[in-house]
Design a protein around this motif. Structure first.
Motif, PDB file in Angstrom:
ATOM      1  N   HIS A 174       0.691  -1.285  -0.031  1.00  0.00           N
ATOM      2  CA  HIS A 174       0.071   0.148   0.038  1.00  0.00           C
ATOM      3  C   HIS A 174       0.836   1.439   0.257  1.00  0.00           C
ATOM      4  N   GLN A 175       1.931   1.200   0.620  1.00  0.00           N
ATOM      5  CA  GLN A 175       2.875   2.260   0.515  1.00  0.00           C
ATOM      6  C   GLN A 175       3.278   2.728  -1.052  1.00  0.00           C
ATOM      7  N   LEU A 176       3.481   1.571  -1.634  1.00  0.00           N
ATOM      8  CA  LEU A 176       4.038   1.562  -3.330  1.00  0.00           C
ATOM      9  C   LEU A 176       2.670   1.962  -3.902  1.00  0.00           C
ATOM     10  N   GLU A 177       1.586   1.948  -3.782  1.00  0.00           N
ATOM     11  CA  GLU A 177       0.260   2.274  -4.369  1.00  0.00           C
ATOM     12  C   GLU A 177       0.251   3.810  -4.043  1.00  0.00           C
ATOM     13  N   VAL A 178       0.274   4.192  -2.836  1.00  0.00           N
ATOM     14  CA  VAL A 178       0.225   5.587  -2.686  1.00  0.00           C
ATOM     15  C   VAL A 178       0.977   6.294  -3.548  1.00  0.00           C
ATOM     16  N   MET A 179       2.482   5.933  -3.386  1.00  0.00           N
ATOM     17  CA  MET A 179       3.731   6.675  -3.776  1.00  0.00           C
ATOM     18  C   MET A 179       3.549   6.711  -5.277  1.00  0.00           C
ATOM     19  N   GLU A 180       2.839   5.462  -6.084  1.00  0.00           N
ATOM     20  CA  GLU A 180       2.817   5.536  -7.368  1.00  0.00           C
ATOM     21  C   GLU A 180       1.651   6.673  -7.957  1.00  0.00           C
ATOM     22  N   ILE A 181       0.543   6.678  -7.131  1.00  0.00           N
ATOM     23  CA  ILE A 181      -0.411   7.565  -7.369  1.00  0.00           C
ATOM     24  C   ILE A 181      -0.135   8.792  -7.425  1.00  0.00           C
ATOM     25  N   ILE A 182       0.797   9.144  -6.231  1.00  0.00           N
ATOM     26  CA  ILE A 182       1.147  10.591  -6.091  1.00  0.00           C
ATOM     27  C   ILE A 182       2.152  10.979  -7.493  1.00  0.00           C
ATOM     28  N   SER A 183       2.959   9.958  -7.831  1.00  0.00           N
ATOM     29  CA  SER A 183       3.950  10.293  -8.879  1.00  0.00           C
ATOM     30  C   SER A 183       3.020  10.431 -10.261  1.00  0.00           C
ATOM     31  N   GLU A 184       2.002   9.487 -10.253  1.00  0.00           N
ATOM     32  CA  GLU A 184       1.261   9.458 -11.616  1.00  0.00           C
ATOM     33  C   GLU A 184       0.356  11.009 -11.704  1.00  0.00           C
ATOM     34  N   VAL A 185       0.044  11.450 -10.604  1.00  0.00           N
ATOM     35  CA  VAL A 185      -0.599  13.073 -10.455  1.00  0.00           C
ATOM     36  C   VAL A 185       0.451  14.101 -10.653  1.00  0.00           C
ATOM     37  N   ASN A 186       1.574  13.831 -10.436  1.00  0.00           N
ATOM     38  CA  ASN A 186       2.650  14.740 -10.716  1.00  0.00           C
ATOM     39  C   ASN A 186       3.018  14.728 -12.275  1.00  0.00           C
ATOM     40  N   LYS A 187       3.315  13.486 -12.577  1.00  0.00           N
ATOM     41  CA  LYS A 187       3.879  13.536 -14.022  1.00  0.00           C
ATOM     42  C   LYS A 187       2.596  13.645 -15.183  1.00  0.00           C
ATOM     43  N   LYS A 188       1.382  13.236 -14.825  1.00  0.00           N
ATOM     44  CA  LYS A 188       0.247  13.062 -15.756  1.00  0.00           C
ATOM     45  C   LYS A 188      -0.414  14.645 -15.865  1.00  0.00           C
ATOM     46  N   TYR A 189      -0.506  15.253 -14.773  1.00  0.00           N
ATOM     47  CA  TYR A 189      -1.499  16.427 -14.464  1.00  0.00           C
ATOM     48  C   TYR A 189      -0.181  17.789 -14.092  1.00  0.00           C
ATOM     49  N   GLY A 190       0.852  17.488 -14.017  1.00  0.00           N
ATOM     50  CA  GLY A 190       1.664  18.669 -13.491  1.00  0.00           C
ATOM     51  C   GLY A 190       1.608  19.209 -12.190  1.00  0.00           C
ATOM     52  N   MET A 191       1.026  18.288 -11.297  1.00  0.00           N
ATOM     53  CA  MET A 191       0.697  19.068  -9.970  1.00  0.00           C
ATOM     54  C   MET A 191       1.968  19.027  -9.167  1.00  0.00           C
ATOM     55  N   SER A 192       2.478  19.941  -8.646  1.00  0.00           N
ATOM     56  CA  SER A 192       3.529  20.075  -7.594  1.00  0.00           C
ATOM     57  C   SER A 192       3.157  19.581  -6.366  1.00  0.00           C
ATOM     58  N   ILE A 193       4.129  18.602  -5.899  1.00  0.00           N
ATOM     59  CA  ILE A 193       3.850  17.687  -4.865  1.00  0.00           C
ATOM     60  C   ILE A 193       5.011  18.245  -3.669  1.00  0.00           C
ATOM     61  N   ILE A 194       4.796  18.321  -2.602  1.00  0.00           N
ATOM     62  CA  ILE A 194       5.330  18.762  -1.641  1.00  0.00           C
ATOM     63  C   ILE A 194       5.076  17.566  -0.356  1.00  0.00           C
ATOM     64  N   MET A 195       6.103  16.956  -0.027  1.00  0.00           N
ATOM     65  CA  MET A 195       5.656  15.734   0.826  1.00  0.00           C
ATOM     66  C   MET A 195       6.766  15.501   2.045  1.00  0.00           C
ATOM     67  N   VAL A 196       6.365  15.363   3.229  1.00  0.00           N
ATOM     68  CA  VAL A 196       7.391  15.064   4.413  1.00  0.00           C
ATOM     69  C   VAL A 196       7.333  13.616   4.580  1.00  0.00           C
ATOM     70  N   LEU A 197       8.597  12.969   4.427  1.00  0.00           N
ATOM     71  CA  LEU A 197       8.687  11.617   4.344  1.00  0.00           C
ATOM     72  C   LEU A 197       9.715  11.033   5.168  1.00  0.00           C
ATOM     73  N   HIS A 198       9.477   9.962   5.993  1.00  0.00           N
ATOM     74  CA  HIS A 198      10.351   9.134   6.682  1.00  0.00           C
ATOM     75  C   HIS A 198      11.144   8.135   5.980  1.00  0.00           C
ATOM     76  N   ASP A 199      10.694   7.367   5.114  1.00  0.00           N
ATOM     77  CA  ASP A 199      11.471   6.503   4.332  1.00  0.00           C
ATOM     78  C   ASP A 199      12.351   7.082   3.517  1.00  0.00           C
ATOM     79  N   LEU A 200      13.453   6.943   3.549  1.00  0.00           N
ATOM     80  CA  LEU A 200      14.715   7.666   2.867  1.00  0.00           C
ATOM     81  C   LEU A 200      14.795   6.928   1.413  1.00  0.00           C
ATOM     82  N   ASN A 201      14.318   5.713   1.331  1.00  0.00           N
ATOM     83  CA  ASN A 201      14.592   5.224  -0.202  1.00  0.00           C
ATOM     84  C   ASN A 201      13.251   5.753  -0.950  1.00  0.00           C
ATOM     85  N   HIS A 202      12.122   5.924  -0.428  1.00  0.00           N
ATOM     86  CA  HIS A 202      11.016   6.849  -0.876  1.00  0.00           C
ATOM     87  C   HIS A 202      11.550   8.164  -1.268  1.00  0.00           C
TER      88      HIS A 202
END
Length: 263
Positions: A174-202
């Motif tokens: 589910h982590q990957l699902e959420v991160m992939e959706i966020i990336s799709e929204v960014n790439k496909k719709y040009g939405m700027s994303i600013i996110m606090v993350l704990h996982d260094l690999n994410h």
């Protein structure tokens, strides 16, 4: 739209939380914010959208002070998904998503039903929740529930999306699902994303720019693939780490132990 900060300073009860925060966020990119617990990451996110107004300095949108925007004007530009949120137990996914349309509702005369409907259906589709739209949010799994809240923020149709630890408490899938959706929204719709993350690999794989906060300031910023090194992990978190490449060629950070010098 361009978002930037000038000399942000924030303290509470005499304790400095953030200082000298000067940064120009890249338009249409994914920016990650990392740092140890209590570094001020979530506070910065709340300052960016005026959920926290008790700061000095300036937050600018296209060089206009954010404090000059009305609540609804700002909500059409920027949406935030905080860590803590709650909804009535009988709220359905569709109802929750519809709450994201609040900036478009007028005091008298309502809103545009067609635009609202299109935005809601789009948000449900992007978050892969169309078939769950009549389910109560309380009956969903953790990953589905997180996507429902994400759907609500997307229904605002913001230009800038702020996310505070969007994968917390989720399993790997589910982590990957959420991160992939966020990336799709960014790439496909040009939405700027600013996110606090704990996982260094994410942070290394799913961001274009990275901000590292330490000692209340921006300690380092830049391309995550270049700056997120074992040396930075040691300096920012007090942890020794190795780095290696996975089968896709991505560089992966592996924490090893607490650095003896940081104890």
């Amino acid at each position: 739209m361009k978002l930037s900060t000038e000399n942000i300073f924030y303290e509470i009860d005499g304790k400095i939380i953030l200082k000298n925060i000067n940064y120009k966020f890249s338009e249409g990119k994914r920016t990650g914010i990392i740092g140890s617990n209590g570094a001020g990451k979530s506070t910065l996110l709340k300052i960016l959208c005026l959920l926290n107004k008790k700061f000095t300095g300036n937050v600018l949108i296209d060089d206009e002070n954010i404090k000059n925007f009305s609540r609804n004007e700002l909500a059409k530009i920027m949406a935030i998904l905080p860590q803590e949120r709650d909804a009535p137990i009988d709220t359905t996914v569709r109802q929750l998503t519809s709450y994201g349309r609040f900036p478009y509702r007028k005091l008298f005369g309502g809103s545009n039903p067609k635009e609202d409907r299109e935005a809601i259906e789009w948000a449900l589709k992007v978050t892969q929740l169309t078939n769950f739209s009549e389910r109560q949010v309380s009956t969903l799994s953790g990953g589905e529930r997180q996507r429902a809240w994400l759907s609500m923020t997307l229904a605002q149709r913001p230009k800038i999306l702020l996310l505070d630890e969007p994968t917390t408490y989720l399993d790997i899938k589910h982590q990957l699902e959420v991160m992939e959706i966020i990336s799709e929204v960014n790439k496909k719709y040009g939405m700027s994303i600013i996110m606090v993350l704990h996982d260094l690999n994410h942070a290394k794989i799913f961001t274009d720019d990275l901000i590292v906060i330490k000692n209340q300031e921006i300690f380092k910023s830049g391309d995550p693939k270049k700056i997120l090194t074992p040396e930075l992990v040691k300096n920012a978190f007090g942890v020794d780490a190795d780095i290696f490449k996975n089968s896709k060629g991505d560089s992966i950070i592996m924490p090893l132990k607490i650095n003896s010098e940081s104890k």
